[in-house]
Design an enzyme around this catalytic site. Structure first.
Site, PDB file in Angstrom:
ATOM      1  N   GLU A  74     119.554 -10.621  -1.308  1.00 27.57           N
ATOM      2  CA  GLU A  74     119.728  -9.363  -2.049  1.00 27.57           C
ATOM      3  C   GLU A  74     120.991  -9.399  -2.908  1.00 27.57           C
ATOM      4  O   GLU A  74     121.096  -8.700  -3.906  1.00 27.57           O
ATOM      5  CB  GLU A  74     119.772  -8.163  -1.087  1.00 27.57           C
ATOM      6  CG  GLU A  74     118.425  -7.830  -0.438  1.00 27.57           C
ATOM      7  CD  GLU A  74     117.493  -7.004  -1.344  1.00 27.57           C
ATOM      8  OE1 GLU A  74     117.950  -6.391  -2.317  1.00 27.57           O
ATOM      9  OE2 GLU A  74     116.273  -7.000  -1.067  1.00 27.57           O
ATOM     10  N   TYR A  91     116.515  -3.634   6.965  1.00 23.56           N
ATOM     11  CA  TYR A  91     115.829  -3.058   8.123  1.00 23.56           C
ATOM     12  C   TYR A  91     116.026  -3.946   9.363  1.00 23.56           C
ATOM     13  O   TYR A  91     115.792  -3.516  10.476  1.00 23.56           O
ATOM     14  CB  TYR A  91     114.325  -2.961   7.859  1.00 23.56           C
ATOM     15  CG  TYR A  91     113.858  -1.802   6.999  1.00 23.56           C
ATOM     16  CD1 TYR A  91     114.746  -0.933   6.375  1.00 23.56           C
ATOM     17  CD2 TYR A  91     112.491  -1.584   6.820  1.00 23.56           C
ATOM     18  CE1 TYR A  91     114.286   0.121   5.586  1.00 23.56           C
ATOM     19  CE2 TYR A  91     112.021  -0.536   6.043  1.00 23.56           C
ATOM     20  CZ  TYR A  91     112.925   0.317   5.425  1.00 23.56           C
ATOM     21  OH  TYR A  91     112.448   1.355   4.653  1.00 23.56           O
ATOM     22  N   GLY A  92     116.402  -5.198   9.105  1.00 24.11           N
ATOM     23  CA  GLY A  92     116.402  -6.210  10.161  1.00 24.11           C
ATOM     24  C   GLY A  92     117.233  -5.914  11.383  1.00 24.11           C
ATOM     25  O   GLY A  92     116.982  -6.463  12.459  1.00 24.11           O
ATOM     26  N   CYS A 137     106.609  -6.073   4.885  1.00 21.43           N
ATOM     27  CA  CYS A 137     107.882  -6.263   5.573  1.00 21.43           C
ATOM     28  C   CYS A 137     107.559  -6.688   7.005  1.00 21.43           C
ATOM     29  O   CYS A 137     106.877  -5.960   7.730  1.00 21.43           O
ATOM     30  CB  CYS A 137     108.640  -4.943   5.570  1.00 21.43           C
ATOM     31  SG  CYS A 137     110.148  -4.984   6.536  1.00 21.43           S
ATOM     32  N   ASN A 138     108.021  -7.855   7.387  1.00 23.69           N
ATOM     33  CA  ASN A 138     107.763  -8.334   8.751  1.00 23.69           C
ATOM     34  C   ASN A 138     108.437  -7.455   9.788  1.00 23.69           C
ATOM     35  O   ASN A 138     107.914  -7.262  10.880  1.00 23.69           O
ATOM     36  CB  ASN A 138     108.291  -9.759   8.912  1.00 23.69           C
ATOM     37  CG  ASN A 138     107.394 -10.779   8.248  1.00 23.69           C
ATOM     38  OD1 ASN A 138     106.531 -11.347   8.879  1.00 23.69           O
ATOM     39  ND2 ASN A 138     107.581 -10.980   6.953  1.00 23.69           N
ATOM     40  N   ASP A 170     108.613  -2.336   1.107  1.00 27.52           N
ATOM     41  CA  ASP A 170     109.540  -3.197   1.854  1.00 27.52           C
ATOM     42  C   ASP A 170     110.908  -2.521   1.788  1.00 27.52           C
ATOM     43  O   ASP A 170     111.089  -1.525   1.077  1.00 27.52           O
ATOM     44  CB  ASP A 170     109.587  -4.590   1.206  1.00 27.52           C
ATOM     45  CG  ASP A 170     110.553  -5.536   1.926  1.00 27.52           C
ATOM     46  OD1 ASP A 170     110.560  -5.554   3.175  1.00 27.52           O
ATOM     47  OD2 ASP A 170     111.317  -6.254   1.254  1.00 27.52           O
ATOM     48  N   SER A 171     111.875  -3.114   2.485  1.00 26.28           N
ATOM     49  CA  SER A 171     113.234  -2.575   2.400  1.00 26.28           C
ATOM     50  C   SER A 171     113.880  -2.885   1.047  1.00 26.28           C
ATOM     51  O   SER A 171     114.860  -2.243   0.684  1.00 26.28           O
ATOM     52  CB  SER A 171     114.069  -3.175   3.523  1.00 26.28           C
ATOM     53  OG  SER A 171     114.094  -4.580   3.385  1.00 26.28           O
ATOM     54  N   CYS A 192     109.691 -13.397   7.093  1.00 21.01           N
ATOM     55  CA  CYS A 192     110.377 -12.328   6.361  1.00 21.01           C
ATOM     56  C   CYS A 192     109.952 -12.474   4.911  1.00 21.01           C
ATOM     57  O   CYS A 192     109.978 -13.585   4.361  1.00 21.01           O
ATOM     58  CB  CYS A 192     111.886 -12.478   6.487  1.00 21.01           C
ATOM     59  SG  CYS A 192     112.800 -11.308   5.452  1.00 21.01           S
ATOM     60  N   THR A 193     109.547 -11.365   4.317  1.00 20.41           N
ATOM     61  CA  THR A 193     108.996 -11.462   2.954  1.00 20.41           C
ATOM     62  C   THR A 193     110.073 -11.740   1.898  1.00 20.41           C
ATOM     63  O   THR A 193     109.738 -12.000   0.747  1.00 20.41           O
ATOM     64  CB  THR A 193     108.226 -10.174   2.592  1.00 20.41           C
ATOM     65  OG1 THR A 193     109.079  -9.045   2.822  1.00 20.41           O
ATOM     66  CG2 THR A 193     106.976 -10.044   3.427  1.00 20.41           C
ATOM     67  N   HIS A 194     111.330 -11.695   2.280  1.00 12.45           N
ATOM     68  CA  HIS A 194     112.392 -12.105   1.342  1.00 12.45           C
ATOM     69  C   HIS A 194     112.432 -13.636   1.189  1.00 12.45           C
ATOM     70  O   HIS A 194     112.852 -14.145   0.157  1.00 12.45           O
ATOM     71  CB  HIS A 194     113.774 -11.666   1.848  1.00 12.45           C
ATOM     72  CG  HIS A 194     114.119 -10.241   1.552  1.00 12.45           C
ATOM     73  ND1 HIS A 194     113.495  -9.188   2.174  1.00 12.45           N
ATOM     74  CD2 HIS A 194     115.037  -9.697   0.703  1.00 12.45           C
ATOM     75  CE1 HIS A 194     114.028  -8.051   1.726  1.00 12.45           C
ATOM     76  NE2 HIS A 194     114.970  -8.341   0.844  1.00 12.45           N
TER      77      HIS A 194
HETATM   78  N1  DGL Z   1     111.620  -8.304   3.925  1.00 10.52           N
HETATM   79  C1  DGL Z   1     111.776  -7.752   5.201  1.00 10.52           C
HETATM   80  C2  DGL Z   1     111.048  -8.472   6.282  1.00 10.52           C
HETATM   81  O1  DGL Z   1     110.033  -9.075   5.978  1.00 10.52           O
HETATM   82  C3  DGL Z   1     112.966  -6.911   5.503  1.00 10.52           C
HETATM   83  C4  DGL Z   1     114.240  -7.546   5.767  1.00 10.52           C
HETATM   84  C5  DGL Z   1     115.341  -6.589   6.036  1.00 10.52           C
HETATM   85  O2  DGL Z   1     115.388  -5.527   5.410  1.00 10.52           O
HETATM   86  O3  DGL Z   1     116.177  -6.875   6.892  1.00 10.52           O
HETATM   87  O4  DGL Z   1     111.419  -8.445   7.421  1.00 10.52           O
END
Ligand code: DGL
Length: 267
Positions: free
Chosen positions: A154, A42-43, A73-74, A10-11, A186-188
């Site tokens: 984060e 990454y978003g 990571c979505n 993931d990011s 989003c996995t966060h």
């Molecule tokens: N956890 C990520 C996702 O599921 C990445 C979010 C990001 O880096 O912006 O999209």
């Protein structure tokens, strides 16, 4: 039987929500985790940049002999999946976090009125509405980007007044009125799942990908005779940049003391 590790990336900390579910369901499997904290988030990056980062990480996980490579990571799963899965195929089994969730929720909640929240890239890709409506044309899907949530998490703003205010501001928007099921795209976001559920007074079903994806991985391993039984699992955690919060969250999800190693894949 195959005792090679499961590669997960993931990011940042988000994929740890999925990694910990994988460990809960499959304690005998070893995991190699990579958090690309140097390039987070990454978003809002271009697909070219996301693909470039993801391929480098994939190479790293392949060099670590990973039998499965899970894009936890979505944003990666929604924007560059076709190219990335083609890159991995044949060398390791590629898994994303969107397809297993869509197939599960459409089975469980036919015709639901869904809200999807995620990064700008995930929402902009339309991946969730397209995939859900392809399986369940009667479903209604309302997606909304919530770009402040990843930097907020984060930075460690969780279970406090600031995060409550941001969550409330986003989720009160007209666009999501009347939803029955909210997908955390989003996995966060599972890290703030309780705050989100509390905002809805626990009356909206809040879906996160962690356990669903872990269950999907278990069935791939079992049906392919690839389960890693018989050896003590060894988990390794890598980041592209050390951040205090990554260590803190990793410590919460993985109770035993873990070492976080920094590697520069881009030098
Ligand atoms: N956890 C990520 C996702 O599921 C990445 C979010 C990001 O880096 O912006 O999209």
């Amino acid at each position: 039987m195959n005792s090679s590790p499961i590669g997960i990336f993931d990011s940042g900390v988000g994929g740890l929500t999925v990694a910990s579910a994988v460990k809960r369901l499959l304690p005998e499997e070893s995991v190699v985790y990579f958090g690309d904290t140097a390039h987070l988030p990454y978003g809002d990056k271009s697909p070219e940049a996301i693909l470039h980062y993801s391929k480098k990480i994939t190479d790293f996980l392949l060099n670590n002999d990973c039998k499965i490579i899970l894009a936890a990571c979505n944003t990666v799963s929604a924007t560059v999946w076709e190219e990335l899965s083609g890159y991995t195929e044949g060398k390791s089994i590629p898994v994303n976090v969107i397809d297993p969730v869509v197939s599960r929720i459409t089975e469980l909640y036919p015709g639901s009125r869904y809200g999807i929240i995620g990064t700008k890239n995930t929402v902009g890709s339309n991946a969730y509405p397209e995939k859900i409506k392809k399986i369940d044309p009667a479903a209604e899907v309302f997606s909304m980007a919530t770009p402040l949530l990843v930097p907020m998490i984060e930075e460690g703003f969780v279970n406090d007044d600031i995060s409550d205010a941001i969550i409330k501001t986003y989720l009160s928007r007209e666009h999501l009125r009347g939803i029955q099921t909210l997908v955390l795209g989003c996995t966060h976001y599972p890290i703030i799942r309780e705050q989100i559920a509390a905002f809805y007074g626990h009356e909206v079903k809040v879906i996160d990908s962690a356990l669903i994806v872990a269950g999907h991985i278990r069935s791939i391993l079992e049906s392919g005779g690839q389960a890693g039984k018989g050896r003590p699992a060894i988990d390794r955690f890598f980041v592209s940049d050390h951040t205090e919060y990554f260590s803190k969250i990793a410590g919460i999800f993985f109770k035993e003391k873990i070492t976080i190693e920094k590697v520069d894949l881009w030098k």
